[in-house]
Each structure stands twice: as C-alpha cells, then as structure tokens.
Write a protein that holds these residues in place. Sequence first.
Motif, PDB file in Angstrom:
ATOM      1  N   ARG A  55       0.857  -1.188   0.000  1.00  0.00           N
ATOM      2  CA  ARG A  55       0.000   0.000   0.000  1.00  0.00           C
ATOM      3  C   ARG A  55       0.891   1.235   0.000  1.00  0.00           C
ATOM      4  O   ARG A  55       2.055   1.168   0.400  1.00  0.00           O
ATOM      5  N   GLY A 109      -0.595  -0.575  11.795  1.00  0.00           N
ATOM      6  CA  GLY A 109      -1.958  -0.952  11.425  1.00  0.00           C
ATOM      7  C   GLY A 109      -2.838   0.252  11.132  1.00  0.00           C
ATOM      8  O   GLY A 109      -3.639   0.241  10.184  1.00  0.00           O
ATOM      9  N   GLU A 110      -2.698   1.306  11.927  1.00  0.00           N
ATOM     10  CA  GLU A 110      -3.485   2.520  11.696  1.00  0.00           C
ATOM     11  C   GLU A 110      -3.063   3.205  10.396  1.00  0.00           C
ATOM     12  O   GLU A 110      -3.905   3.684   9.629  1.00  0.00           O
ATOM     13  N   TRP A 127      -1.783   1.711   7.877  1.00  0.00           N
ATOM     14  CA  TRP A 127      -2.206   0.800   6.806  1.00  0.00           C
ATOM     15  C   TRP A 127      -3.661   1.071   6.412  1.00  0.00           C
ATOM     16  O   TRP A 127      -4.010   1.061   5.230  1.00  0.00           O
ATOM     17  N   LYS A 128      -4.502   1.333   7.408  1.00  0.00           N
ATOM     18  CA  LYS A 128      -5.916   1.610   7.131  1.00  0.00           C
ATOM     19  C   LYS A 128      -6.082   2.888   6.303  1.00  0.00           C
ATOM     20  O   LYS A 128      -6.989   2.993   5.474  1.00  0.00           O
TER      21      LYS A 128
END
Length: 289
Positions: free
Chosen positions: A219, A268-269, A271-272
């Motif tokens: 991403r 993770g944050e 990535w979102k």
Amino acid sequence: MKIHLRFKERMHEMDTSGDRLISEIQDVLGLTEYEAKIYLALAVHGRMTVSEISKLSGVPRAKCYEVLSGLVLKGLVVIAGSKPTKYEPLPLKEGFENRIAQMRGEIEMKAARSKLLIEDISKLKRGDFPRREVRVMILEGHDAIVASSINDASNAREEVLIALSSAPIKFEWKFYLPKLTKALLRGAKFRFLVPSISEFIGRIRNITVGVENPQAELRSSRRLKVPFMVIDRRITYLYITDPSLGVITMAIRIVDKNFGEQVRDIFGELWKLARPYNPSGDQVSEQAY
C-alpha cells in the motif's frame, strides 16, 4: 563444446589448474567452492545459460540454480534474459565493490551484536540473567544498518512490516529484496507501506517469483516521515535519515515484544489510511494518501 575448450585453454594459460584463482576468489569474496567456480566461468566468458555454466564450471547442473541465486544475492551476478534464462556477471569492479560492502556490513553487524552476546553470557555465568529484558542497540553506518535489517527480516517466521518514508533515501533494493524470499518460503507475511506503488510493485514481484501463494501486500502513503520495520512483533527498527544526503545515518534496533506490539498497532493505523494496490490499474492519486 568449442566454448568449453576455449575456457579450459584460458584457465591453463592463467594457472595450470585454475585452483589458485578459485581459492583466492573464495577467500576474498567469501564464496563457496561452487560459487567461486561459477563466478570465474561467468567473469571470463560472460553471459551464459545454466547448461553452459554447468559445462564450463564443472558444477553439476542441479546445483547451479541454487549457486546462481546465491551469487545474485551477493551482488556479483544478474539474470540477463529468459527462454532460456541466462546469467551474466556485473562489471568486475562493481561486483567486487558490492560484495565487499556486504561483507563489511555483516562484520560491523556481528561486532555490534557480539557486545550484547558477551553481556548475556556474562550475566548467565553470574546467575543474574533476567527473565525479560529490553535490548536496545544503536547501529551506525549504512552497510551495518542494512546488513542487520535484512538479516533479521530474512529470518522472520510470522510477519514483517516495512514502512518507508517519502524522503529520497539511497537504498539498493535490487540487491537486498531477494534475500527476503527465504522468509516468504517459510510462510512469513510481508506488508510494505511505501511512498509510491508504481516504483515498488516490480521489485515486490521479483521476490515472490517461485514462491507458492506468497503473502506480500503493498500500500502507498506519503504521511510517513520516519521509516521503521517490525519483525515478528518482537524486533523493531527505527531509522534516522538525512534527506539532504539521501542516506540512513543511524538505526535503533529494539528487541521487546511489548514495544513491538505498540509499533505494530501504529503500522496498522497507517495501513488503514493508505492507498491499496489496485491490480486493475485504475488511476487514483497517491497524493491524497
């Protein structure tokens, strides 16, 4: 057959058996005997197929594929064609410099880790080895930082999270990414958060070649200012860069599961919020991410 005879004649002119050159290549470049034989054959003759390499070097064809992969990872040889696949050496000076830089980085990494190992053994000897300890190591010098990072990532068993900043940092991905294939074959999952998908997608595809059902996702995001990496939720690298020079000047290597989990949550944050890779090719501006 003619190629084979010409090579043997050259070897005879340089050294009766070629053993001296092969031995010196092993010593200087840190290669196995098979690697040295194949590298010498390529260095003398140039681009060849695996079949030709096997005949000229005397290395069994079944072994050639593994040996050639090792030479590619060591920055001495490149894949130079397909149908059939051919290999060729980098220019001698460039190849030697690549390999020496790798070896220098590996030595610096081992020297830094040896200090921690000495401390651990000494504590165990005294009987005061702690049940849990946060281990922090400062790495300086581009080669040492890269060698340590790639070594840890290639030994991953569960997952590797790599977040790159938008700062223009010089990093020879073409030499280092293939080393991550070992972890992919082991079943480790990779997530790459990069400034530009278009610049990285080809490189990511290269490390997944030959891996059945590779777990590698990509991403893009331009939000990140400090690059970092988390390996198996336990080892974390924080990289200090100098954008004006385009280099990584320092890295902090932290071995601690609690800290690793926290940085993993941050990844993770991010990535979102990042732009997913769209294989269909629909155009979405990366600037918005």
